[in-house]
Design a protein around this motif. Structure first.
Motif, PDB file in Angstrom:
ATOM      1  N   PHE A  86       0.861  -1.181   0.000  1.00  0.00           N
ATOM      2  CA  PHE A  86       0.000   0.000   0.000  1.00  0.00           C
ATOM      3  C   PHE A  86       0.900   1.234   0.000  1.00  0.00           C
ATOM      4  O   PHE A  86       1.939   1.268   0.673  1.00  0.00           O
ATOM      5  CB  PHE A  86      -0.901   0.030   1.235  1.00  0.00           C
ATOM      6  N   TRP A  87       0.484   2.269  -0.729  1.00  0.00           N
ATOM      7  CA  TRP A  87       1.210   3.535  -0.779  1.00  0.00           C
ATOM      8  C   TRP A  87       0.297   4.599  -1.364  1.00  0.00           C
ATOM      9  O   TRP A  87      -0.779   4.296  -1.897  1.00  0.00           O
ATOM     10  CB  TRP A  87       2.475   3.400  -1.631  1.00  0.00           C
ATOM     11  N   PRO A 144       9.480  -9.075 -11.190  1.00  0.00           N
ATOM     12  CA  PRO A 144      10.146  -8.684  -9.948  1.00  0.00           C
ATOM     13  C   PRO A 144       9.933  -9.674  -8.808  1.00  0.00           C
ATOM     14  O   PRO A 144       8.925 -10.359  -8.731  1.00  0.00           O
ATOM     15  CB  PRO A 144       9.480  -7.350  -9.620  1.00  0.00           C
ATOM     16  N   MET A 145      10.928  -9.758  -7.956  1.00  0.00           N
ATOM     17  CA  MET A 145      10.800 -10.428  -6.668  1.00  0.00           C
ATOM     18  C   MET A 145      11.051  -9.377  -5.602  1.00  0.00           C
ATOM     19  O   MET A 145      10.140  -8.758  -5.079  1.00  0.00           O
ATOM     20  CB  MET A 145      11.749 -11.606  -6.534  1.00  0.00           C
ATOM     21  N   GLY A 146      12.345  -9.122  -5.287  1.00  0.00           N
ATOM     22  CA  GLY A 146      12.620  -7.989  -4.420  1.00  0.00           C
ATOM     23  C   GLY A 146      12.196  -6.708  -5.109  1.00  0.00           C
ATOM     24  O   GLY A 146      12.453  -6.500  -6.297  1.00  0.00           O
ATOM     25  N   SER A 147      11.532  -5.830  -4.394  1.00  0.00           N
ATOM     26  CA  SER A 147      11.027  -4.593  -4.993  1.00  0.00           C
ATOM     27  C   SER A 147      10.611  -3.656  -3.876  1.00  0.00           C
ATOM     28  O   SER A 147      10.339  -4.082  -2.761  1.00  0.00           O
ATOM     29  CB  SER A 147       9.832  -4.889  -5.912  1.00  0.00           C
ATOM     30  N   ASN A 148      10.561  -2.371  -4.203  1.00  0.00           N
ATOM     31  CA  ASN A 148      10.165  -1.413  -3.180  1.00  0.00           C
ATOM     32  C   ASN A 148       9.922  -0.055  -3.813  1.00  0.00           C
ATOM     33  O   ASN A 148      10.093   0.122  -5.020  1.00  0.00           O
ATOM     34  CB  ASN A 148      11.240  -1.313  -2.090  1.00  0.00           C
ATOM     35  N   PHE A 149       9.553   0.895  -2.967  1.00  0.00           N
ATOM     36  CA  PHE A 149       9.278   2.249  -3.434  1.00  0.00           C
ATOM     37  C   PHE A 149       9.963   3.272  -2.536  1.00  0.00           C
ATOM     38  O   PHE A 149      10.240   3.019  -1.361  1.00  0.00           O
ATOM     39  CB  PHE A 149       7.770   2.516  -3.473  1.00  0.00           C
ATOM     40  N   THR A 201       5.532  -0.660   3.392  1.00  0.00           N
ATOM     41  CA  THR A 201       6.727  -1.093   2.672  1.00  0.00           C
ATOM     42  C   THR A 201       6.376  -2.321   1.854  1.00  0.00           C
ATOM     43  O   THR A 201       5.279  -2.880   1.985  1.00  0.00           O
ATOM     44  CB  THR A 201       7.876  -1.399   3.660  1.00  0.00           C
ATOM     45  N   SER A 202       7.289  -2.736   0.995  1.00  0.00           N
ATOM     46  CA  SER A 202       7.069  -3.929   0.187  1.00  0.00           C
ATOM     47  C   SER A 202       7.216  -5.186   1.029  1.00  0.00           C
ATOM     48  O   SER A 202       7.970  -5.203   2.010  1.00  0.00           O
ATOM     49  CB  SER A 202       8.069  -3.965  -0.957  1.00  0.00           C
ATOM     50  N   PHE A 249       8.654  -7.776  -0.068  1.00  0.00           N
ATOM     51  CA  PHE A 249       9.966  -8.321  -0.403  1.00  0.00           C
ATOM     52  C   PHE A 249      11.005  -7.203  -0.349  1.00  0.00           C
ATOM     53  O   PHE A 249      11.802  -7.007  -1.252  1.00  0.00           O
ATOM     54  CB  PHE A 249       9.958  -9.006  -1.773  1.00  0.00           C
ATOM     55  N   GLY A 250      10.957  -6.477   0.744  1.00  0.00           N
ATOM     56  CA  GLY A 250      11.886  -5.387   0.969  1.00  0.00           C
ATOM     57  C   GLY A 250      11.584  -4.764   2.316  1.00  0.00           C
ATOM     58  O   GLY A 250      10.711  -5.218   3.053  1.00  0.00           O
ATOM     59  N   GLY A 251      12.305  -3.720   2.647  1.00  0.00           N
ATOM     60  CA  GLY A 251      12.072  -3.040   3.909  1.00  0.00           C
ATOM     61  C   GLY A 251      12.545  -1.609   3.825  1.00  0.00           C
ATOM     62  O   GLY A 251      13.590  -1.326   3.234  1.00  0.00           O
ATOM     63  N   ASN A 252      11.762  -0.695   4.376  1.00  0.00           N
ATOM     64  CA  ASN A 252      12.121   0.715   4.424  1.00  0.00           C
ATOM     65  C   ASN A 252      12.166   1.181   5.874  1.00  0.00           C
ATOM     66  O   ASN A 252      11.542   0.572   6.742  1.00  0.00           O
ATOM     67  CB  ASN A 252      11.118   1.556   3.629  1.00  0.00           C
TER      68      ASN A 252
END
Length: 400
Positions: free
Chosen positions: A128-129, A192-197, A332-333, A335-338
């Motif tokens: 979600f974003w 994509p696998m790992g991904s983020n914003f 956050t994604s 398959f990632g972390g912010n």
């Protein structure tokens, strides 16, 4: 400690996410299970661990209605309907996704078919974003069914059947989600696998980084960076930025790791097979001329990490109008972390006109005015003060 806390029961899973789904001030945990109908194992249904507040958790997924007897790959929490209760999206591999609406009484209802957010049915990471800064949480879902040849044909403008991602814009109301994937230029074949914003250029709009993840060389394709052009369209800037890495990307974090005000990209690469010598990658942001503000929140009645709290930044524009930027702590994604601290791009604005914090558990609101840009600040729930955090010494950029 894992076993003592009640979290040690084995499960086949690659995704989990924290949220305070019942707004009691304690963080709960959802774990996506890879449940296979052909080989049903009850341990692999999705799990919702309710935080008892004494260092232990109770598994309540069946009672809450979120057991998801499907092959769950992505998990995301977000209050899409602004009712004060975080909702749950589970992306499934080979089956439709689920959007579990939080009823606010400890139970959930799957509204994905009604709201038409079940696709792509061969999905991986999700999040979600608020990509267009309208104050409402939108939904992004990654596909995971395409080949290198299909990706090449797509780049050449040729027809292809490869899966596309989905960007569902939240328009509010009873039927909130609109599929705008093609409209914003993201109707592309990606795997994509790992991904983020994150906001790569500090213009206040969130950009996307997509990393590939399948170990076979048959899927060796560049990672992709898409710039968000004011919430209207996404532009592929992979070549211009040098971020089209060819090794695998199993996890992505976007954060200001050197605390210089711009967000960098970290990619966890390789490790899928024995002897894999792929190395992790850190793309340092060369910087830009835009301004920024980093906001760290500390909950008191809300969970201490402030996950679920909402931030609105109001900026004066040259024509006298006010534009706003929105962030939600902890989105956050899967398959990632912010970071929990939100670095918000301010564009050309040198000061913030107003900063508003909405706390989920207390349902309280704090507003601060006239804040200087290019600073890291900390705000604690129920305390009407801003603590400016000391920045590290300025260092020279690493040459490229």
């Amino acid at each position: 400690m894992t076993t003592a806390a009640g979290l040690g029961e084995p499960i086949a899973s690659q995704a989990a996410a924290w949220a305070d789904y019942d707004n009691d001030g304690r963080l709960d945990l959802y774990v996506a299970g890879e449940f296979e109908a052909t080989r049903p194992d009850p341990r692999n249904r999705g799990r919702l661990y309710h935080n008892r507040g004494n260092g232990t958790f109770e598994e309540v997924a069946t009672r809450a209605g979120v057991a998801n007897d499907r092959y769950g790959k992505g998990v995301a929490w977000g209050d899409y309907d602004d009712d004060g209760h975080p909702d749950l999206y589970v992306a499934n591999l080979g089956q439709p996704g689920r959007l579990y609406h939080n009823r606010g009484d400890g139970t959930f209802e799957d509204l994905a078919p009604i709201l038409r957010v079940t696709e792509p049915s061969f999905a991986f990471a999700c999040w979600f974003w608020d990509y267009d800064n309208d104050g409402r949480l939108d939904l992004w879902i990654n596909p995971n069914r395409a080949t290198l040849s299909e990706a090449i044909r797509d780049q050449l403008g040729q027809p292809t059947t490869g899966d596309r991602p989905r960007l569902y814009r939240n328009t509010g109301g009873m039927d909130p989600f609109q599929d705008v994937t093609a409209e914003v230029g993201l109707d592309r074949v990606v795997l994509p696998m790992g991904s983020n914003f994150g906001d790569i250029d500090n213009d206040g709009f969130l950009d996307i980084y997509l990393a590939t993840g399948r170990p076979s060389f048959a899927y060796l394709m560049p990672n992709r960076l898409f710039r968000n052009a004011e919430g209207r369209r996404f532009e592929d800037i992979t070549g211009a930025t040098g971020t089209g890495h060819l090794q695998k990307g199993h996890g992505v974090a976007i954060a200001d790791w050197d605390r210089d005000g711009d967000q960098d990209i970290f990619v966890e690469a390789g490790g899928a097979v024995p002897g894999d010598r792929a190395h992790n990658v850190l793309f340092e942001n060369p910087g830009n001329g835009n301004h920024w503000l980093t906001v760290r929140l500390v909950g008191t009645r809300t969970n201490r990490s402030a996950i679920g709290a909402r931030i609105r930044v109001d900026l004066p524009s040259p024509d006298g109008t006010v534009v706003s930027r929105y962030r939600t702590v902890g989105t956050t994604s899967s398959f990632g972390g912010n970071p929990l601290a939100c670095t918000i791009g301010l564009g050309s604005a040198r000061r913030v006109g107003a900063l508003e914090i909405q706390w989920p558990t207390s349902r309280s609101r704090q507003v601060f005015h006239d804040i200087a840009a290019n600073a890291s600040i900390e705000i604690t729930e129920d305390r009407d003060e801003i603590r400016v955090q000391e920045a590290p010494p300025i260092r020279q950029k690493i040459p490229h």
